[in-house]
Structure formats: C-alpha cells, structure tokens
Design an enzyme around this catalytic site. Structure first.
Site, mmCIF file in Angstrom:
data_model
loop_
_atom_site.group_PDB
_atom_site.id
_atom_site.type_symbol
_atom_site.label_atom_id
_atom_site.label_comp_id
_atom_site.label_asym_id
_atom_site.label_seq_id
_atom_site.Cartn_x
_atom_site.Cartn_y
_atom_site.Cartn_z
ATOM 1 N N TYR A 77 0.824 -1.219 0.000
ATOM 2 C CA TYR A 77 0.000 0.000 0.000
ATOM 3 C C TYR A 77 0.859 1.270 0.000
ATOM 4 C CZ TYR A 77 -3.705 -3.329 1.010
ATOM 5 O OH TYR A 77 -4.577 -4.390 0.938
ATOM 6 N N ASP B 69 -1.293 -10.837 8.497
ATOM 7 C CA ASP B 69 -0.431 -11.910 7.983
ATOM 8 C C ASP B 69 1.028 -11.719 8.352
ATOM 9 O OD1 ASP B 69 -2.236 -13.620 6.838
ATOM 10 O OD2 ASP B 69 -2.255 -12.576 4.922
ATOM 11 N N HIS C 105 5.178 -6.231 -4.396
ATOM 12 C CA HIS C 105 3.776 -6.475 -4.731
ATOM 13 C C HIS C 105 2.923 -5.254 -4.445
ATOM 14 C CE1 HIS C 105 1.767 -7.020 -0.766
ATOM 15 N NE2 HIS C 105 3.023 -6.981 -0.420
ATOM 16 N N TYR D 261 -11.326 -1.266 -0.247
ATOM 17 C CA TYR D 261 -11.442 -0.999 1.193
ATOM 18 C C TYR D 261 -10.236 -0.207 1.679
ATOM 19 C CZ TYR D 261 -7.974 -3.954 3.672
ATOM 20 O OH TYR D 261 -6.821 -4.464 4.214
ATOM 21 N N ARG D 262 -9.197 -0.113 0.842
ATOM 22 C CA ARG D 262 -7.912 0.453 1.250
ATOM 23 C C ARG D 262 -7.088 0.457 -0.013
ATOM 24 N NH1 ARG D 262 -4.309 -3.237 5.346
ATOM 25 N NH2 ARG D 262 -2.535 -1.851 5.707
HETATM 26 C C1 LIG Z 1 2.902 -10.319 2.327
HETATM 27 C C2 LIG Z 1 2.070 -9.273 2.959
HETATM 28 C C3 LIG Z 1 0.908 -9.630 3.641
HETATM 29 C C4 LIG Z 1 0.125 -8.655 4.244
HETATM 30 N N1 LIG Z 1 -0.987 -9.026 4.937
HETATM 31 C C5 LIG Z 1 -1.757 -8.099 5.551
HETATM 32 C C6 LIG Z 1 -2.887 -8.476 6.310
HETATM 33 O O1 LIG Z 1 -3.183 -9.642 6.489
HETATM 34 N N2 LIG Z 1 -3.661 -7.505 6.868
HETATM 35 C C7 LIG Z 1 -3.332 -6.203 6.744
HETATM 36 O O2 LIG Z 1 -4.049 -5.354 7.294
HETATM 37 N N3 LIG Z 1 -2.254 -5.812 6.056
HETATM 38 C C8 LIG Z 1 -1.448 -6.723 5.451
HETATM 39 N N4 LIG Z 1 -0.330 -6.313 4.755
HETATM 40 C C9 LIG Z 1 -0.050 -4.894 4.622
HETATM 41 C C10 LIG Z 1 0.898 -4.318 5.717
HETATM 42 O O3 LIG Z 1 2.056 -5.085 5.832
HETATM 43 C C11 LIG Z 1 0.284 -4.222 7.094
HETATM 44 O O4 LIG Z 1 -0.978 -3.610 7.077
HETATM 45 C C12 LIG Z 1 1.186 -3.442 8.053
HETATM 46 O O5 LIG Z 1 0.783 -3.648 9.383
HETATM 47 C C13 LIG Z 1 1.150 -1.949 7.766
HETATM 48 O O6 LIG Z 1 2.343 -1.362 8.128
HETATM 49 P P1 LIG Z 1 2.573 -0.626 9.513
HETATM 50 O O7 LIG Z 1 1.704 -1.298 10.498
HETATM 51 O O8 LIG Z 1 4.019 -0.558 9.791
HETATM 52 O O9 LIG Z 1 1.949 0.800 9.276
HETATM 53 P P2 LIG Z 1 2.619 2.137 8.772
HETATM 54 O O10 LIG Z 1 3.296 1.872 7.488
HETATM 55 O O11 LIG Z 1 3.398 2.763 9.847
HETATM 56 O O12 LIG Z 1 1.298 2.960 8.566
HETATM 57 C C14 LIG Z 1 0.449 2.805 7.482
HETATM 58 C C15 LIG Z 1 -0.008 4.189 7.019
HETATM 59 O O13 LIG Z 1 -0.903 4.738 7.968
HETATM 60 C C16 LIG Z 1 -0.627 6.105 8.229
HETATM 61 N N5 LIG Z 1 -0.188 6.212 9.616
HETATM 62 C C17 LIG Z 1 0.632 5.366 10.252
HETATM 63 N N6 LIG Z 1 0.787 5.736 11.514
HETATM 64 C C18 LIG Z 1 0.061 6.835 11.701
HETATM 65 C C19 LIG Z 1 -0.170 7.667 12.823
HETATM 66 N N7 LIG Z 1 0.376 7.377 13.988
HETATM 67 N N8 LIG Z 1 -0.967 8.732 12.672
HETATM 68 C C20 LIG Z 1 -1.543 8.978 11.489
HETATM 69 N N9 LIG Z 1 -1.361 8.234 10.401
HETATM 70 C C21 LIG Z 1 -0.559 7.163 10.492
HETATM 71 C C22 LIG Z 1 0.477 6.500 7.286
HETATM 72 O O14 LIG Z 1 -0.047 7.118 6.146
HETATM 73 C C23 LIG Z 1 1.127 5.187 6.928
HETATM 74 O O15 LIG Z 1 1.653 5.217 5.637
HETATM 75 C C24 LIG Z 1 0.484 -7.294 4.150
HETATM 76 C C25 LIG Z 1 1.647 -6.946 3.465
HETATM 77 C C26 LIG Z 1 2.445 -7.918 2.884
HETATM 78 C C27 LIG Z 1 3.710 -7.520 2.218
#
Ligand SMILES: Cc1cc2nc3c(=O)[nH]c(=O)nc-3n(C[C@H](O)[C@H](O)[C@H](O)COP(=O)(O)OP(=O)(O)OC[C@H]3O[C@@H](n4cnc5c(N)ncnc54)[C@H](O)[C@@H]3O)c2cc1C
Ligand SMILES: Cc1cc2nc3c(=O)[nH]c(=O)nc-3n(C[C@H](O)[C@H](O)[C@H](O)COP(=O)(O)OP(=O)(O)OC[C@H]3O[C@@H](n4cnc5c(N)ncnc54)[C@H](O)[C@@H]3O)c2cc1C
Lengths: 545, 545
Positions: free
Chosen positions: A106, A168, A407, A488-489
């Site tokens: 994303y 995941d 991806h 949804y996202r």
């Molecule tokens: C193989 C694979 C499988 C995955 N499976 C899943 C899954 O099952 N479910 C799922 O949900 N996702 C999945 N993902 C997507 C992703 O890896 C996860 O959602 C991950 O938890 C998001 O990264 P993060 O938690 O570090 O968030 P961040 O990257 O830190 O945050 C995501 C975004 O939210 C905003 N944000 C973050 N923190 C804040 C804050 N404190 N205040 C305001 N805005 C903020 C920013 O715009 C940021 O870019 C997958 C990805 C991969 C590569």
C-alpha cells in the site's frame, strides 16, 4: 535489486528553497536533537522486511526516487510531535507520519508528496504504556509492533490469559495497521472495531484525547470507545486529519481451546456455491474468524520458490502447470483452499465443526485436509499461528515469485455472495490475462462482507513490468467501480483514483472530506493527498495521479 | 397532570421578529405544503408514551414552556430536508431534528434552544427501504420504530430467520436511538456498532452517503460500514453536525434457541464481588448479552404501583419497606437481580449456563429463580422478550412511582469492576439521600464497560420536586466526574455540564468539536447546544446551562 546512485539529487519540498529548507531543519534539530533529524541524501537502500527503509517504499511501483522523503525526523514524545507540526506550519513544509512504515503493498514507508518530511514515530515512541489483564486491553505507542505486544504478553506471563490479533505479517505497527483499517484473522480481526481511545496531534498542533480519554482521571479510556458527544475516532483512520500518538486496543480472552481446519475444493466454479455456503455460517459466527479462501496459484507461490522453478514462459502461468505442482505437495491438487479456525473447548468446537463439515461437503470434491499429514513448514501452519494470534512472516514468501519481488494489491469489497465473488474473480482474471500477469486471488471473509485481495507480484527492478502492473491495477479499479465494487484500502499511487470512485451525488463525500481537511489543516501540511484528500493549498495544481 | 393555558405566548426563535418569522414559515409552506408546517401555538399536551407530543418534552424537568418548539415541520423526502436546512440558513432560524421524539429521560422531543423549529422526520419519512435476508441487514428511514421493524419481519415471514435488537421501550426510532448511541439487550445491543451506512443532510444543505454508500451502484452499503477514506459516521452521533435521513442496520441471525435466566443476590455488599465475577464471563462472551443488574427498589416500582401504596413518608423509601414488599412477590426478597439470556442450541447453552451458575453461586445467598414459578406479568418476562429482540413497553411501569410520573437519568460509565461499581453506587445513594430521592440503580453491562443507569422519578407537576431532582443530578454528575466517571449520554438540560466534564488538556476535545461545528455549520443553525456544542453565532452569549 541493483543498487544505483541517486539520479535526482537530494529532494526538497516544493515551494521552499534548499537553503531555507536546511535552515528550517537546523531549527528543528535544536528542538529534537541533532541525531533525530536526518536529511535523506544517501542512496536509497531497499533492505528487506525486517530492515526496511523509512525514506521510501522498498516495493515501489513508480520510479525509485518518486515518492521519497526529503528528511526523516524522530520525535520521542507527543510534545515533540506537536513541535514538529508547528514547525511544518511555520515553513509550510509537508509532513508525513508513519508508525513503522511497513505498509507494504500500500506504499510502504513512502510519503505521497515527494520531498515531504517523514515523521518516523515508531523509532523512539515505541512503548507499551499499559497492559490491563482485568479489562483485556492495552495502550500502545506507534512503534509497538504485533511481535512486540505478543512478546510483552509472553514476558509478563499473560500469553495464556489473552491473545493479540495479528495481520499476515507481524512486523507492522499496531497503530499504523489499525489507522489504515487493516485486518487480522482471529475473531478480533477488524482492528478498527477493536480499538478504544486515541490520542491525536491535530495538524495545527493541539492534542486531543478521544472517547473517555477526554475525562481527566478516567479508568475507561480503553474499555468504552465512544465517550460523550461526537465520536470522532473514525475521521482519523484512512485520512490525513491528525497524527495518532497513542491508541488503546482490546485483547481477546483465551477462548479455552482452538483448532485450525483446512478444506479444499477442486474446481474454479466451486467458488460461487461455496461462498453462498460460507455466508450464513459466517454471519452466525459458526465460522468465527476472518478466514481466507485462497486460490491454489498463491499457495504454490507461498512455497517461496520463484516462478521460474515452475514455468519460464510469458503470460499467466498455465493452470495445468499450477495443478501439476499442487499435486506434488502434501495437500494434493485443488483450486480453492479455505483456512479457518474454531475456538472454545473441544465439545463446543465439535458442534461448530460438524455444521461446517456438513455444509462444505455439499460441494462435490470437497476434501478436509488432515493437519497431521502436513509438514511443519506447510503454509497451513502459518495460517494456524495467525488465526491464534501468533505473529508470523511466512506470508512474505510468495513475494519471491518474481526476481526482486515486490507487490501491490487490488482489494475490492463485496457482499459474501457467490455471484459477486464470481464477477470479481472473472473481472480480475480477464484484466490480468490481458496484461499477462499471474493471478493471486484470496477472499478475506469479514462478517457480512469480504475483501478480495489480489496481489500483483512484480520485479521492482523492471520499469516495464512495474508500468504494466500499474496499468492493470488502474483498469481493475475502474472496471470494478463501474460494477459497484470499491476498494477498502489502497496504495498511495491509486488513492486519487480510488477516492474518485466514491463519487455519489457529484462527489459529495469527497467535498465533505475537503471541508474537514481545510478546517483542521488550513495550511494543508499533513500528509497531503493521502486517501485522495488534498488541502486547499494543493487543490487545482494537478497533484492528483 | 393539570392542563394549563399557555403563559408565555407562542414562542418565536431569538433574533427574528414575529412577522418575519411568520413570513418565513409561509415560504416554507410553499415548499412542504400547508399541512406540513405547524405553528406551535396551542396548549402543550403531554399525552402518554404512545401519543407523545413533538413540540416539547412530555417529561420535562424545567418549566413546561422552556424547551419548546416554535413550529414543527414534516418533510417527506431527503430533498425536502435539504430545503428546510437551506431555509433555516436563509433566515438564521435554529432547527432541531427528531426522528420520533421518544427520547424520554434525555429530553423527549424537545429542542435545546427555545423556539427552534422542530423537524419531525419520522411522521412522513417512515419507510423500511430494504430488508436483506441474505446479508441480515436493513435500511430504514427516521420514522421506523423498533416495533415497526419487528412487525415487518413478522409480516414477511422473516421473524424466525433474523432478530432485531430493541431497547427497553420499543416505540422509539431506530435511527433516533442509534444516533444518540442507545443500547439494547441482545448480543447486538451496541446499536452504534451495529449500524452500517448513513445518508446525512449537512447543515449547509448538501447530502452525503457514508461508507460504501458513496460508491454508485454498490451492494455493500449495509454490509461494510467503513468504505474508503475517513470513516465519518461517528461525528454524526451525539452531535449537531448533520441530519440522518437513512441508516443501515445489521440484524442478528436467529441463534437457534435461547433461554432467559435470573439470579438474585441478597445483600447490597454482594455488588462488588458479583461485578468482579461478571467481568471475565462477559468479556469472554459466556454472558452474551448487554444484561442488567438491578436493584430491588426499581423492581418493586416496576410493578406499576405508585410509591404511596408502599410508603407515605418523605426521604428515601426505607429499605425494610422495600424488602417487605419484595418478600411478597413471586421472586421473594433480594437486593440485586441479574437478568441474562443464553443463546444457541440447548447443548451449547447448557455449557455456558453451567459456568455462569457455578460462578454466581460463589456469592453466598445467590438464588437462581425458576421462570416457571413466575406469573405472566412478572417483570422477568419483559426482560425475556427484550433479550430476544421482541419490543415491549412494560418498562414504562416504574414511571408511575410518582404521580404525574416523569424521569431523568444519570448514566455514568465505569469499568466492570467491583470497586468502581461500589464507588458509583455509594456516590449515587449518598447524593440521592441528601435530596430525599428514591434510588433506582441498574447496571447495564456492556462488553468491557458498564453504564450505571440511575433513574430519578419525579412528579412533573411539582416545580419543587423537579428542581430538587435537577440539583441532585447536577451534584452526581460533578462528583462522579471528579472521580473519573463520565456520562455515556445525557439529558438536554445537562449537556453543557456533562460536555464540560470531558475537559482534558484545557477542554481540547470541546474546542475540536467547535472547530468541526463551525466548519460544517457556519451559521450554527442545526440543533444549537446539543451535546454541549454551540456554533460561533451562539458562543459567548450565555446559552450554556
Ligand atoms: C505479504 C504481505 C501480507 C500482508 N498481509 C496483511 C494483512 O493480512 N492484513 C493487513 O491489514 N495488512 C497486510 N499487509 C499490509 C501491511 O504489511 C500491514 O498492514 C502493516 O501492518 C502496515 O504497516 P505498519 O503497520 O508498519 O503501518 P505504517 O506503514 O506505519 O502505517 C500505514 C499508514 O498509515 C498512516 N499512519 C501510520 N501511523 C500513523 C499515525 N500514527 N498517525 C496517522 N497516520 C498514520 C500512514 O499514512 C502510513 O503510511 C500485508 C503486506 C504484505 C507484504
Ligand atoms: C422507561 C424507559 C426506558 C428506556 N430504556 C432505554 C434503553 O433500554 N436503551 C436506550 O437506549 N434508551 C432507553 N430509553 C430512552 C429512549 O426511550 C430511547 O432511547 C428511545 O429510543 C429514544 O427515542 P427515539 O428513538 O424516538 O429518538 P428521538 O427522540 O427521535 O431522537 C433522539 C435524539 O437524537 C437526535 N436525532 C434524532 N434523529 C435524528 C436524525 N435523524 N438526525 C440527527 N439527529 C437526530 C435528536 O437530537 C433527538 O432528540 C428509555 C426511556 C424510558 C422512558
């Protein structure tokens, strides 16, 4: 991926001179300390999942240097976040908050506007502020990952008392995932619905606490989400209206037993009747968790072997190649696999499992897989861990499908209905066939709706492949929207397009979002463009993609 | 209640001359039709629950003519609601939307600002727009009551397929109750959490659809609440930011069986250990519904007999009088009664019921009441119906406790913890003793939190009694807030006070709400003062109570 020197110089936010920008950064260093303000002038390293960059997206689908930060800053307290926000308003510099920056698929850690100053909240604000074993809740800072919370429960001897819910991949931030409305796979899989209480720094620098957090001396911030008056938490998810510095999360009581199950279905056409069987079971909580219905192609990829091990031609990998490969695995050949979990003591589980078994077997060729026949590194066991709230990273393996694998996801929402599933499946397959891209569909079944997650795996060192993937995605988004299906996202690069599909009544919702944006962020400095929302200082200059 | 002629003349909104106001109303008649604009110039009739007034609160705690409408208007479509809003902006006339106006205990149909024009949405906008038996959802207009939805399910032969969730009284509006974040008593009791999708007319006249509703041609508006981008529904609950004209609601699948149970506990001091027993059972969903723990005093009142049948003295009715009366009832004497329901097939229920029984019996003197010993009009059977989603009005009976009975509620939130329960119980009892008011405490146990609902019943024809009740309430609100407890919802007359208790960080949340209010409602015409939020045209003129 080949390592290149930087082509496009250190980047500076638009609208400010380099010298002025450097002066502004020096000023910020005085507030945060020298070492907590880093200019982004070195080559861009992609690293890997556990050592990912915070300056850009390690899986970028654009030119490497497009969505990059000009600098990264590391606050250690809410007050420092407020200072940074005030500083950004003073110099009109776009800022982009990330919690841990593992938002892979994303946009990763990348900002939407080139040259934004990234606020890496997670590096120093990474405390678990509270774990409440009586209320089954916790309060965390942005740098707390699913792994970290899990480990803390274990250390405190609470792992048997309560569970976390994990997506995941367990390396992401609980706050980051939740504000982007991510999902996990226990009955607490709807993370947004399970949070309780936010602390938010507004784009003008004030800090609020929502829900009961606004009541001094309260002891219910993490147990009653609403508080009194407008319930404003929702506008801080998938938006750019505030920076979340603390969040409460509810935890699931140990259900007193659990048991994974896996069913396979032979034919592609089994999809529609199967989904119609799933719906009432899911809504009645007989199927209790956000479960996945996966296509065999992705399961083959989840072995971690590259595509070239199976096939060297172009175009979508032929079905017979996939089925031949599947036949060689311990599970045997199939087209769809349902991964679920049943919770509770054995006699309660057996009631639910018997109902499920009878219903699933209405599909001819349905097989229940005996877990004891599966080796320890089978993908099934990863799903088993995740559905029990145990963080994992097995899921990363299918990213190896392409060399320099990266991806990006297409994730439309539909009802849990066979006709809709088929329509989305056919739509995705047809468009990906047109672009010659392998098709990895997985349905994540929520309570009354499902997200079809289609992951396009591409070589991030191949500009043509990236362009093709992006064109393919854009086409799927538009075709799906024309049929009434919306994401949804979405990925940073698709946000304007996706927001544009939510256009009922001449785009009334988008205009409403802009009205809120302008009221809360008059200078438009916070994460401009995120989720398709631009402050008035940006509108009308062609920033949309 | 004695019927009086009006003392304070027909009321006109502040800031507009009577002639100008009448002219404005004539203009509105052209849009809506003559018969759909009613000036409020007749004596104020209180009626009763099923024939309640829409011009004022039939249970008012202030002077009868204080919180009254100047006129009532009846739109029949969303477009007409938009017309009314534009009209209000043109003439700067405060408008106050109600769905059905049965918000008794919290202000009934009354507007917060005297002379507001009430928009009675429910009278003509009362259609069930959709019932979806596959997704277990519906889409309703403001005039659809819990009774009406229940009857519609019955008529369509769907009553056995899915259940509604109803508050104690079934005559209210589903939308009105839900936007005020009301609660019911099945596992779907948190109405706000169970809604999906809103259509909202903004205070400037535009109309938006939230969630998937913003995507043209979607079929997921009622099954996926969030949509894409900021999830804004929450700011339209307990606020004055918009007028909800349509709302989606999810319905509960028939659980395949159900069974009410009632336990009594003898001593007041049983409260703390009992609440500590309830907490883990509730969070683990062994206790599955929003259940009530009620004090015997209210149960005696729920007989429907007036207080004078039991006691004629002043001050709180003596405990021995209550206990003597309780001893005469089929249930026998006790202090606390827990009313719950277990759902599912018999063998699943028996698992849960056995756990509950063992835990509750840890309290000495605990008795399980055998329902077969209870006559048909016992209060138990009303709780039984309600926990099975069958609308009822038995609950009204305790309002007869006082002559011309009316009531007003104190409803603080606490964790499900014995120490908190005791503290709130003692606080309420001490303050009500001070004011000589009978004490009706009932704990509604949510998932991780409970609302203590203390109903003060008063004679609405006795100004002194009303003043006493109000002073008592104000004191309880302040004392509770000083200890960290805040109201989950409140009466019109207490809204400023309650909003004022949510004052963390110099009232940051209140200022944030004002910022949203000014952005969305620049003229401040929509429901000024509701939930303590005043537009800038009202602030600083002493409107707060
Ligand atoms: C193989 C694979 C499988 C995955 N499976 C899943 C899954 O099952 N479910 C799922 O949900 N996702 C999945 N993902 C997507 C992703 O890896 C996860 O959602 C991950 O938890 C998001 O990264 P993060 O938690 O570090 O968030 P961040 O990257 O830190 O945050 C995501 C975004 O939210 C905003 N944000 C973050 N923190 C804040 C804050 N404190 N205040 C305001 N805005 C903020 C920013 O715009 C940021 O870019 C997958 C990805 C991969 C590569
Ligand atoms: C004996 C007794 C027992 C009760 N038990 C319960 C209970 O168990 N649970 C519970 O929740 N309540 C309970 N109540 C309170 C009340 O009766 C219900 O909540 C009732 O459903 C509210 O009235 P209504 O639905 O007609 O809403 P309305 O009176 O129409 O609406 C309530 C308020 O919400 C706002 N509003 C309404 N419609 C809209 C709209 N379309 N757009 C914007 N704002 C709007 C208005 O400010 C309005 O005043 C009880 C009351 C009594 C007397």
């Amino acid at each position: 991926k080949e390592q290149r020197a930087r082509q496009r110089l250190p980047v500076v936010p638009l609208g400010i001179e380099r010298d002025e920008f450097l002066k502004a950064l020096s000023e910020l260093k005085e507030t945060l300390g020298n070492e907590h303000v880093e200019i982004n002038d070195k080559p861009l390293q992609d690293g890997w999942y556990m050592e990912h960059p915070n300056t850009h997206d390690m899986m970028t689908i654009l030119d490497d240097e497009e969505f990059v930060a000009s600098a990264v800053v590391y606050p250690s307290t809410t007050e420092e976040v407020q200072e940074i926000v005030r500083w950004a308003n003073k110099y009109l510099i776009p800022i982009f908050p990330i919690s841990m920056g593992r938002n892979l698929g994303y946009g990763g850690a990348a900002p939407r506007v080139r040259g934004s100053v990234t606020i890496d909240l997670g590096k120093r604000m990474n405390k678990i502020l509270n774990i409440n074993a009586e209320d089954y809740t916790c309060l965390v800072e942005p740098g707390v990952s699913f792994y970290a919370l899990y480990n803390a429960l274990e250390e405190r001897g609470l792992r048997d008392h309560m569970w976390i819910d994990t997506p995941d991949l367990g390396g992401g931030s609980i706050i980051g995932n939740t504000v982007d409305r991510g999902v996990g796979y226990t009955p607490y899989g709807d993370h947004w619905a399970c949070h309780s209480g936010l602390e938010v720094v507004l784009p003008t620098g004030e800090v609020i606490r929502t829900g009961m957090g606004a009541l001094p001396g309260n002891n219910t911030w993490q147990s009653f989400p609403y508080g009194f008056g407008p319930y404003s938490d929702g506008i801080f998810s998938q938006s750019n209206f505030g920076i979340v510095t603390k969040m409460g999360m509810t935890l699931m009581p140990n259900p007193g037993g659990y048991e994974s199950f896996m069913y396979t279905f032979q034919k592609e056409e089994d999809l529609a009747p199967l989904i119609d069987i799933i719906r009432p079971l899911r809504i009645s909580n007989i199927l209790e968790n956000v479960a996945q219905l996966r296509h065999v192609t992705q399961a083959i990829a989840a072995s971690g072997l590259p595509r070239t091990k199976f096939y060297s031609g172009t175009g979508r990998i032929p079905s017979d190649v996939i089925h031949a490969a599947a036949a060689e695995t311990p599970v045997g050949d199939y087209t769809w696999a349902y991964y679920g979990m049943s919770y509770g003591p054995a006699h309660i589980r057996s009631h639910k499992l018997a109902l499920i078994d009878a219903e699933f077997h209405k599909i001819p060729g349905c097989r229940k897989i005996d877990p004891s026949t599966l080796p320890a590194d089978e993908y099934f066991w990863s799903r088993d861990r995740i559905a029990a709230g145990i963080p994992d990273i097995h899921e990363l393996r299918w990213v190896n499908w392409a060399p320099n694998g990266a991806h990006i996801a297409f994730s439309p929402v539909s009802p849990i209905r066979g006709a809709d599933a088929t329509q989305l499946f056919e739509l995705g397959k047809a468009v990906q066939d047109k672009y010659g891209i392998d098709f990895f569909p997985a349905f994540c079944v929520g309570l009354r709706e499902m997200h079809l997650i289609v992951e396009i795996v591409f070589n991030r060192d191949d500009p043509e492949e990236k362009q093709r993937a992006l064109r393919c995605l854009r086409e799927m988004v538009d075709l799906a929207a024309a049929k009434g299906y919306g994401e949804y996202r979405t990925h940073l690069v698709l946000m304007d397009q996706v927001a544009g599909t939510y256009k009922w009544n001449d785009g009334a919702l988008g205009k409403f979002n802009e009205r809120l944006k302008d009221a809360l962020d008059p200078n438009g400095i916070l994460a401009p463009g995120r989720c398709g929302i631009w402050g008035k200082r940006y509108r009308g200059f062609g920033w949309e993609l």
